[in-house]
Design a protein around this motif. Sequence first.
Motif, mmCIF file in Angstrom:
data_model
loop_
_atom_site.group_PDB
_atom_site.id
_atom_site.type_symbol
_atom_site.label_atom_id
_atom_site.label_comp_id
_atom_site.label_asym_id
_atom_site.label_seq_id
_atom_site.Cartn_x
_atom_site.Cartn_y
_atom_site.Cartn_z
ATOM 1 N N TYR A 22 18.884 -17.138 -3.600
ATOM 2 C CA TYR A 22 19.785 -18.226 -3.992
ATOM 3 C C TYR A 22 19.209 -19.529 -3.440
ATOM 4 O O TYR A 22 19.678 -20.045 -2.431
ATOM 5 N N PRO A 23 18.177 -20.071 -4.084
ATOM 6 C CA PRO A 23 17.494 -21.234 -3.524
ATOM 7 C C PRO A 23 18.332 -22.511 -3.497
ATOM 8 O O PRO A 23 18.084 -23.378 -2.660
ATOM 9 N N ASP A 24 19.313 -22.611 -4.378
ATOM 10 C CA ASP A 24 20.112 -23.835 -4.438
ATOM 11 C C ASP A 24 21.542 -23.505 -4.882
ATOM 12 O O ASP A 24 21.912 -23.735 -6.031
ATOM 13 N N PRO A 25 22.361 -22.953 -3.969
ATOM 14 C CA PRO A 25 23.731 -22.573 -4.348
ATOM 15 C C PRO A 25 24.546 -23.728 -4.933
ATOM 16 O O PRO A 25 25.346 -23.529 -5.837
ATOM 17 N N GLN A 26 24.316 -24.922 -4.429
ATOM 18 C CA GLN A 26 25.062 -26.078 -4.947
ATOM 19 C C GLN A 26 24.729 -26.318 -6.423
ATOM 20 O O GLN A 26 25.625 -26.566 -7.237
ATOM 21 N N MET A 79 23.642 -24.024 -8.481
ATOM 22 C CA MET A 79 24.191 -22.882 -9.205
ATOM 23 C C MET A 79 25.659 -23.130 -9.544
ATOM 24 O O MET A 79 26.087 -22.932 -10.683
ATOM 25 N N VAL A 80 26.427 -23.570 -8.558
ATOM 26 C CA VAL A 80 27.849 -23.827 -8.785
ATOM 27 C C VAL A 80 28.030 -24.949 -9.794
ATOM 28 O O VAL A 80 28.887 -24.872 -10.677
ATOM 29 N N LYS A 81 27.201 -25.980 -9.721
ATOM 30 C CA LYS A 81 27.292 -27.066 -10.695
ATOM 31 C C LYS A 81 27.000 -26.553 -12.107
ATOM 32 O O LYS A 81 27.681 -26.921 -13.064
ATOM 33 N N SER A 82 26.004 -25.678 -12.241
ATOM 34 C CA SER A 82 25.694 -25.085 -13.552
ATOM 35 C C SER A 82 26.891 -24.326 -14.105
ATOM 36 O O SER A 82 27.207 -24.419 -15.287
ATOM 37 N N LEU A 83 27.549 -23.576 -13.240
ATOM 38 C CA LEU A 83 28.733 -22.826 -13.668
ATOM 39 C C LEU A 83 29.858 -23.776 -14.065
ATOM 40 O O LEU A 83 30.503 -23.593 -15.106
ATOM 41 N N HIS A 84 30.090 -24.787 -13.256
ATOM 42 C CA HIS A 84 31.134 -25.768 -13.578
ATOM 43 C C HIS A 84 30.829 -26.472 -14.895
ATOM 44 O O HIS A 84 31.742 -26.723 -15.691
ATOM 45 N N ASP A 85 29.546 -26.767 -15.134
ATOM 46 C CA ASP A 85 29.159 -27.409 -16.395
ATOM 47 C C ASP A 85 29.449 -26.524 -17.605
ATOM 48 O O ASP A 85 29.617 -27.024 -18.717
ATOM 49 N N MET A 86 29.501 -25.200 -17.380
ATOM 50 C CA MET A 86 29.861 -24.262 -18.453
ATOM 51 C C MET A 86 31.366 -24.022 -18.504
ATOM 52 O O MET A 86 31.842 -23.176 -19.257
ATOM 53 N N GLY A 87 32.121 -24.718 -17.660
ATOM 54 C CA GLY A 87 33.570 -24.548 -17.637
ATOM 55 C C GLY A 87 34.042 -23.348 -16.852
ATOM 56 O O GLY A 87 35.148 -22.858 -17.064
ATOM 57 N N LEU A 88 33.198 -22.862 -15.942
ATOM 58 C CA LEU A 88 33.533 -21.687 -15.136
ATOM 59 C C LEU A 88 33.827 -22.079 -13.694
ATOM 60 O O LEU A 88 33.274 -23.041 -13.173
ATOM 61 N N ARG A 89 34.656 -21.281 -13.059
ATOM 62 C CA ARG A 89 34.905 -21.389 -11.619
ATOM 63 C C ARG A 89 34.037 -20.354 -10.930
ATOM 64 O O ARG A 89 33.584 -19.398 -11.553
ATOM 65 N N PHE A 90 33.833 -20.537 -9.624
ATOM 66 C CA PHE A 90 33.011 -19.612 -8.856
ATOM 67 C C PHE A 90 33.749 -19.217 -7.592
ATOM 68 O O PHE A 90 34.323 -20.062 -6.902
ATOM 69 N N MET A 91 33.758 -17.938 -7.312
ATOM 70 C CA MET A 91 34.397 -17.435 -6.104
ATOM 71 C C MET A 91 33.398 -16.583 -5.341
ATOM 72 O O MET A 91 32.646 -15.821 -5.946
ATOM 73 N N VAL A 92 33.388 -16.728 -4.035
ATOM 74 C CA VAL A 92 32.498 -15.950 -3.181
ATOM 75 C C VAL A 92 33.352 -15.054 -2.291
ATOM 76 O O VAL A 92 34.290 -15.518 -1.651
ATOM 77 N N SER A 93 33.027 -13.769 -2.273
ATOM 78 C CA SER A 93 33.676 -12.860 -1.335
ATOM 79 C C SER A 93 33.061 -13.100 0.039
ATOM 80 O O SER A 93 31.865 -12.897 0.223
ATOM 81 N N VAL A 94 33.862 -13.576 0.950
ATOM 82 C CA VAL A 94 33.367 -13.853 2.298
ATOM 83 C C VAL A 94 33.660 -12.647 3.174
ATOM 84 O O VAL A 94 34.807 -12.245 3.328
ATOM 85 N N GLN A 150 20.609 -16.043 -7.777
ATOM 86 C CA GLN A 150 21.174 -17.213 -8.429
ATOM 87 C C GLN A 150 20.890 -17.171 -9.926
ATOM 88 O O GLN A 150 21.770 -17.443 -10.743
ATOM 89 N N ASP A 151 19.667 -16.796 -10.292
ATOM 90 C CA ASP A 151 19.308 -16.724 -11.713
ATOM 91 C C ASP A 151 20.174 -15.718 -12.460
ATOM 92 O O ASP A 151 20.570 -15.949 -13.597
ATOM 93 N N GLU A 152 20.472 -14.588 -11.813
ATOM 94 C CA GLU A 152 21.298 -13.565 -12.454
ATOM 95 C C GLU A 152 22.729 -14.058 -12.670
ATOM 96 O O GLU A 152 23.329 -13.805 -13.719
ATOM 97 N N VAL A 153 23.273 -14.773 -11.708
ATOM 98 C CA VAL A 153 24.630 -15.316 -11.848
ATOM 99 C C VAL A 153 24.692 -16.276 -13.025
ATOM 100 O O VAL A 153 25.558 -16.167 -13.899
ATOM 101 N N VAL A 154 23.752 -17.215 -13.073
ATOM 102 C CA VAL A 154 23.749 -18.222 -14.138
ATOM 103 C C VAL A 154 23.471 -17.571 -15.493
ATOM 104 O O VAL A 154 24.106 -17.921 -16.497
ATOM 105 N N ALA A 155 22.567 -16.604 -15.545
ATOM 106 C CA ALA A 155 22.272 -15.904 -16.803
ATOM 107 C C ALA A 155 23.488 -15.134 -17.303
ATOM 108 O O ALA A 155 23.767 -15.111 -18.512
#
Length: 102
Positions: A66-70, A72-87, A25-30
């Motif tokens: 990924y201790p708190d995916p929710q 993480m996604v909020k952090s990305l949204h706050d930066m104006g980014l979308r997030f996609m997960v390969s399922v 999670q830290d790497e994604v946000v960084a």
Amino acid sequence: MAGAAPMYARWVYGFWQCKEHYDSQDEVVAAAKAFRDRWIPVDAIVQDWLYWGDLGWGPQWDSKRYPDPQRMVKSLHDMGLRFMVSVWSKFDARTTFYKQMR
């Protein structure tokens, strides 16, 4: 059916950052922050495989990485980014999904 085809949202046509996988999670946000700090116009970040860590191959988040995916996604949204997960629809015998299907 006739008529004009609707257009996708503008961000869909932009730059989607994807690499083999992010390890945490830290790497994604960084990574997202680094793009924003450098004014690189990225619209979405893709989390490819291995987000399940040692839990077995399947669509579940490893809470150690990924201790708190929710959040993480909020952090990305706050930066104006979308997030996609390969399922990945493979269910390793170690996953909770596999155990529930047995």
